[in-house]
Structures are given as C-alpha cells and as structure tokens.
Design a protein around this motif. Structure first.
Motif, short mmCIF file in Angstrom:
data_model
loop_
_atom_site.label_atom_id
_atom_site.label_comp_id
_atom_site.label_asym_id
_atom_site.label_seq_id
_atom_site.Cartn_x
_atom_site.Cartn_y
_atom_site.Cartn_z
N ASN A 145 39.88 40.54 36.89
CA ASN A 145 41.21 40.72 36.31
C ASN A 145 41.68 40.52 34.93
N ARG A 146 40.14 39.46 34.32
CA ARG A 146 40.46 39.21 33.13
C ARG A 146 40.46 40.41 32.17
N LEU A 147 39.83 41.14 31.97
CA LEU A 147 39.84 41.89 31.49
C LEU A 147 41.37 43.37 31.73
N GLU A 148 41.27 43.93 32.67
CA GLU A 148 42.32 44.17 32.45
C GLU A 148 43.56 43.66 32.10
N LYS A 149 43.64 42.27 32.39
CA LYS A 149 44.96 41.66 31.67
C LYS A 149 44.95 41.39 30.32
N LYS A 150 43.64 41.71 29.52
CA LYS A 150 43.45 41.57 28.14
C LYS A 150 43.66 43.05 27.66
N GLY A 151 43.78 44.34 28.71
CA GLY A 151 43.98 45.38 27.77
C GLY A 151 42.77 46.00 27.50
N LEU A 152 41.96 45.92 28.78
CA LEU A 152 40.69 46.16 28.20
C LEU A 152 40.15 47.56 29.31
N LYS A 169 43.56 33.32 40.96
CA LYS A 169 45.48 32.92 40.85
C LYS A 169 45.43 31.53 40.18
N VAL A 170 44.01 31.07 39.81
CA VAL A 170 43.89 30.15 38.72
C VAL A 170 44.28 30.22 37.30
N GLU A 171 43.01 31.21 36.99
CA GLU A 171 43.08 32.15 35.98
C GLU A 171 44.85 32.96 35.24
N ASN A 172 45.17 33.69 36.46
CA ASN A 172 46.36 34.26 35.63
C ASN A 172 47.21 33.60 35.58
N ILE A 173 47.13 31.58 35.71
CA ILE A 173 48.33 30.89 35.08
C ILE A 173 48.81 30.96 33.89
N TRP A 174 47.51 31.11 33.23
CA TRP A 174 47.67 31.73 31.15
C TRP A 174 46.82 32.73 30.80
N LEU A 175 46.33 33.36 31.63
CA LEU A 175 45.96 34.45 30.92
C LEU A 175 47.70 35.43 30.88
#
Lengths: 117, 139
Positions: A56-63, B127-133
C-alpha cells in the motif's frame, strides 16, 4: 526522464520496500508470490500483516501499480491483484542500489567517506 | 472383495497417521524431560520401513481428489464476508497448497487463524497510514 527524476526525489525506501522492489524487478507478481519469494532464505519471515501495508505504501508513493487478474479455481473464484514496478519505482531502486555499490566499493578499497577529508 | 480392499486401505492410512502422531508426541515428551530422543532408532525401526512401504506400494493410499481439496480450502463464515477479495483469494490459495501438501487439519486451522490476525493488523495499519500518506490512489 526529468519528470521521473522530480517525482522520485525525496522518496525513501524501507528495507522491506527495497526487498519487494528488488524481487519484482520487471515482473508482474501477486501477493502470495511476492511473499514466497521474500521468505525463501529470509532470517525472519514476513507475513500478510507486513506485506500488504508495504504494498500500500509503495502504491501511494507511486512506485508500484496493480491490475486485477482473472478469477481462478485455486483462489475460490476470487480475483488476484497483480503488482508491477513503475518507472519511478525502478529509478528509486536503481539509486538505492547504486549507493549500496558505492558503499561496497568504499569498504573494499578501505576508503570510508571521512577518511580522505 | 473391493470392500475388503478399501477397508484395508483405510486401516493402513489411519494406522500410519496415528503412528506418526505417537512418534511426534514421544519426541516432544522426551525433549520436555530434557532427554535426547532416540530419533535414529525410531527412524530405522519405524519410519524407514514406512518410507519403503509407501515407495513400493504407491497406490495403497489414495490421494485426496482436487475437488475435495478445493472445497476444503474455501473460507466460510464471517471471515469470507469481511475480507477483501484479493486477501480472501490469497488466503484460500495458501490453504489449498497446505491441503495439497497433506498438512494436518488442526495445523491448517491454527495457521489460518494467524493469517487472519495478520490481515486484521494489515487492515488497521493501512487505515492509519493512509491518514498521512498522499492520496495517490489507482482507480
């Protein structure tokens, strides 16, 4: 190219994010496949609990980007998400790996950064 | 004659499973008591003949059909309703592979429970991380 450079500036990768990007390379992979690839020979195995937030983080960063696969018998009729590394992802990974290579070279030649200053 | 044959196969299958369970239990007990389990003797006396038995009589124990395995791998009840489609699919695929490897049913249930806990953790973390991402979400 410049656009990608602007996009990737300031993006940091965690160890697991780097591992996932390295594993995927240019391949399209689904969650379980990534997990199996990561855990082969890994000292502390990862589970779904750490894989999906990282993706999810990688996706949000656009990687990383994803697309739905077709329904399969093996998954009980549910569709799988297939992930692929984007151009930005490959750029960031390349930068990190270049840095690692530099560190390796420095340690091999016995010239750590501050020694020459 | 066929009935006798199937009865014989069932008996052999049950006994071999039980034997494995008894050996594992014995191993655990000896470990718990701080004694070195006589694994080598057990292996030579019991497990090795079993391996040969299985090798030379491969048709004696009938494998489970893939339809039966697929049926068993489905997640039922409330987890199937609340899990995301992707996550349910991956978990079912994992259960399918465990069933194909002939893992014990209790072990599969426990591991599925752990996986579900992991997925709950993943859900809350996302859910929590999406608050600031950044809100960069693929459609």
């Amino acid at each position: 190219m410049n656009k990608i450079r602007d996009e990737v500036n300031g993006i940091r990768l965690s160890a697991l994010e780097e591992d996932i990007l390295t594993l995927m390379g240019t391949q399209t992979m689904y969650g379980l496949e990534i997990l199996d690839g990561l855990n082969e020979g890994r000292p502390i195995p990862s589970g779904f609990g750490s894989l999906y937030p990282t993706l999810n983080r990688l996706e949000k960063k656009g990687l990383v980007s994803w697309q739905w696969g077709s329904e399969q018998d093996e998954t009980g009729g549910a569709r799988r998400k297939y992930y692929i590394v984007t151009g930005s992802g490959q750029k960031v990974l390349q930068e990190v790996q270049d840095y690692r290579d530099q560190l390796k070279m420095r340690s091999m030649t016995g010239q750590p950064g501050l020694a020459g200053a | 004659m066929q009935d006798l044959n199937s009865l014989w196969k069932t008996l052999v299958r049950i006994n071999l499973k039980r034997l494995d369970q008894v050996l594992k239990l014995l191993d655990l007990m000896l470990k718990w008591l701080g004694l070195v389990p006589p694994r080598l003797w057990l292996k030579r006396l019991v497990l090795e003949p079993r391996r040969l038995w299985l090798k030379y009589l491969p048709n004696l124990i009938t494998p489970k059909s893939s339809v039966e395995i697929r049926e068993k791998s489905h997640i039922k009840g409330w987890p199937s309703k609340i899990l995301l489609e992707e996550w349910r699919g991956e978990l079912e695929a994992l259960r399918y592979s465990w069933l194909k490897e002939d893992k014990p049913e209790l072990w599969i249930k426990i591991m599925t429970g752990f996986c579900l806990l992991g997925l709950v953790k993943a859900y809350l973390q996302i859910k929590v991380e999406n608050i600031w991402l950044p809100k960069k979400k693929q459609s």
